[in-house]
Structure formats: C-alpha cells, structure tokens
Design an enzyme around this catalytic site. Structure first.
Site, PDB file in Angstrom:
ATOM      1  N   PRO A  88      -1.525  -9.166   8.004  1.00 49.62           N
ATOM      2  CG  PRO A  88      -3.840  -9.245   8.304  1.00 49.62           C
ATOM      3  CD  PRO A  88      -2.775  -9.319   7.263  1.00 49.62           C
ATOM      4  CD  GLU A 115     -11.347 -13.718   4.234  1.00 50.56           C
ATOM      5  OE1 GLU A 115     -11.186 -14.142   5.377  1.00 50.56           O
ATOM      6  OE2 GLU A 115     -11.842 -12.606   3.971  1.00 50.56           O
ATOM      7  NE  ARG A 153      10.733  10.163   7.960  1.00 52.32           N
ATOM      8  CZ  ARG A 153      11.355  10.212   9.125  1.00 52.32           C
ATOM      9  NH1 ARG A 153      11.774   9.098   9.699  1.00 52.32           N
ATOM     10  NH2 ARG A 153      11.578  11.355   9.729  1.00 52.32           N
ATOM     11  CG  ASP A 168      12.539  10.390  13.011  1.00 51.17           C
ATOM     12  OD1 ASP A 168      12.347  11.589  12.903  1.00 51.17           O
ATOM     13  OD2 ASP A 168      12.800   9.619  12.070  1.00 51.17           O
TER      14      ASP A 168
END
Ligand code: ADE
Length: 246
Positions: A88, A115, A153, A168
């Site tokens: 993150p 963690e 992709r 897209d």
C-alpha cells in the site's frame, strides 16, 4: 513477457491465471508466469518467514533472509529485471504504469504479507513499489494478479482486436463510452438510434461525447489531464463544465 512471482501463498494464483485471456496468453507464449513459495528458502526447522518488529509494537514483519535467497536463486544477483514490491506504500497503479511495465520482457513481483517487509528488502532488493489503491489488503497477491492482468492485455496479440486496449477507459485519458449489443430493445429499453444509423462519423462523434459526459459525471478529475480538443471543451461546457484554468 515473463513474470516471476514470489509469495507465501503461491497457490492462489493458479485458478485466475488458468482462466480465459490469461490462460490463452500463456498457451500462445505471450505470457509466462512462474510462482515461487518464499517459505521454500527458509532454512530453519519451522521454515520461518516472519518475525516480530524490533522496537516492539504489533504485527509481524517478513524476514529478509528467505526473500533475498529466493530472489537471488531464481533471478541471479543482481536481478536482470525490475523487482516490484506490492505494498500500500507504493506508487499508485494506473493505466500509464501498465503501459510502462508492458515494455519490459521480464518482471519480478514480490507479494508482501503481514504488517510489512523488513526495510532492507526495500532498500537493497526491491527496485519499484506499487500499490493498487489507497486501501489495505491482507497481502500483495491480489495486487500482483491485478498487475499481471492489466499488463498482459496490453501485450501484442493477447486481445483479439489489436486496437481494443487503445480505446479502453483510462487509455485515452477519459472513461469509455457506453456499449450496447443485441437485442435493440430489451424490456422496453431501446438503444441510441445513432448506433443503428450506419454513419460511422456520427457514431464516433456520439462515442466521444458520451465518453466526455461520463468522465465529467463520474471522474471529473480526469478532465484536468485528458487530451481535449476545442470541440470537446465546447461540448463539456454545454454540460456545465468549467475548465480549471479558465
Ligand atoms: N498489499 C496490501 N494492500 C495493498 C495495496 N493496496 N496495494 C498493493 N499491495 C498491497
């Protein structure tokens, strides 16, 4: 393109990678994925891969030795390709980063758990850190799959229509226009007449305007960096948009 994925739960990758487009990409040779269990490189009796943090506090931290050993054994030292930690705390993944990564012929992905990972892994092993969004998951496995999917992709030959990835949402800087397929009427809901008109210039114009309208409604922040022509801006203004720099 080759991915080497290092994880404590490598079994979670199998079903997704063996389905649909990613499976076909592997069958065709465009995609080659190797998964490894970091625990296989833990040398103590219990195959320990995590430990308590120095300085106290809750949670566990991934130990450096098994991870360095895994990566150096598989990739060599120094690794010949980027080593990306899914965390993150990484730079936030988006379509531009997917295009950037699709230019490499090999990537190593490191899935954090617990963690965090020992900071020496970030400093001396990892070359890039990527987050898939501002929320915290239990590990980097889903983010790794997201990255593999988004990058694969974009590889030549993977999508049936070579231009598909160019239209897209996000590839153009805008959200994509609405799509319809048969039947032309469903529960009294019809489709826009223009799509049945056969007039491709009109259809393109409608699609562009719908992409602009949708982006204005759902992601107005994207309009600040999208490549907008004068008639795009005029159309957006007709919908109530005021450009930031005017
Ligand atoms: N690991 C846990 N949460 C994550 C996130 N949002 N992105 C990447 N890796 C993660």
């Amino acid at each position: 393109m080759r991915f080497d994925i290092f994880s404590l739960f490598p079994e979670v990758f199998d079903s997704y990678l063996n389905t649909s487009i990613l499976k076909r990409a592997q069958d065709s040779g465009a995609l080659d994925v190797h998964t490894y269990n970091i625990r296989d490189w833990a040398t103590d009796k219990h195959h320990t891969t995590d430990d308590t943090p120095y300085g106290g506090g809750g949670g566990m931290v991934m130990k450096p030795e098994p991870l360095f050993a895994a990566i150096e054994t598989v990739l060599g030292d120094p690794p010949p390709c980027p080593v990306i930690l899914l965390t993150p705390q990484g730079r936030r993944f988006n379509q531009d980063i997917a295009f950037e990564l699709a230019n490499h012929d090999r990537l190593a992905l490191l899935c954090g758990r617990y963690e965090s990972v020992d900071e020496r892994i970030r400093q001396h092993l990892v070359t890039d850190s990527i987050s898939i969004g501002d929320y915290v998951l239990t590990g980097g496995e889903l983010p790794a799959l997201v990255l593999v999917d988004a990058v694969t992709r974009l590889l030549p030959g993977v999508l049936g229509d070579p231009d598909a990835a160019m239209d897209d949402s996000h590839a153009t800087g805008l959200l994509e226009y609405p799509h319809y397929t048969r039947p032309p009427e469903f529960r009294n809901w019809t489709i826009p007449d223009v799509l049945l008109s056969g007039n491709h210039a009109e259809i393109d114009r409608w699609r562009r305007q719908e992409a602009l309208r949708r982006t204005l409604n759902l992601r107005p922040d994207l309009l600040e960096t999208a490549d907008l022509q004068e008639d795009d801006i005029a159309y957006l203004k007709s919908l109530g948009y005021t450009p930031k720099n005017s």
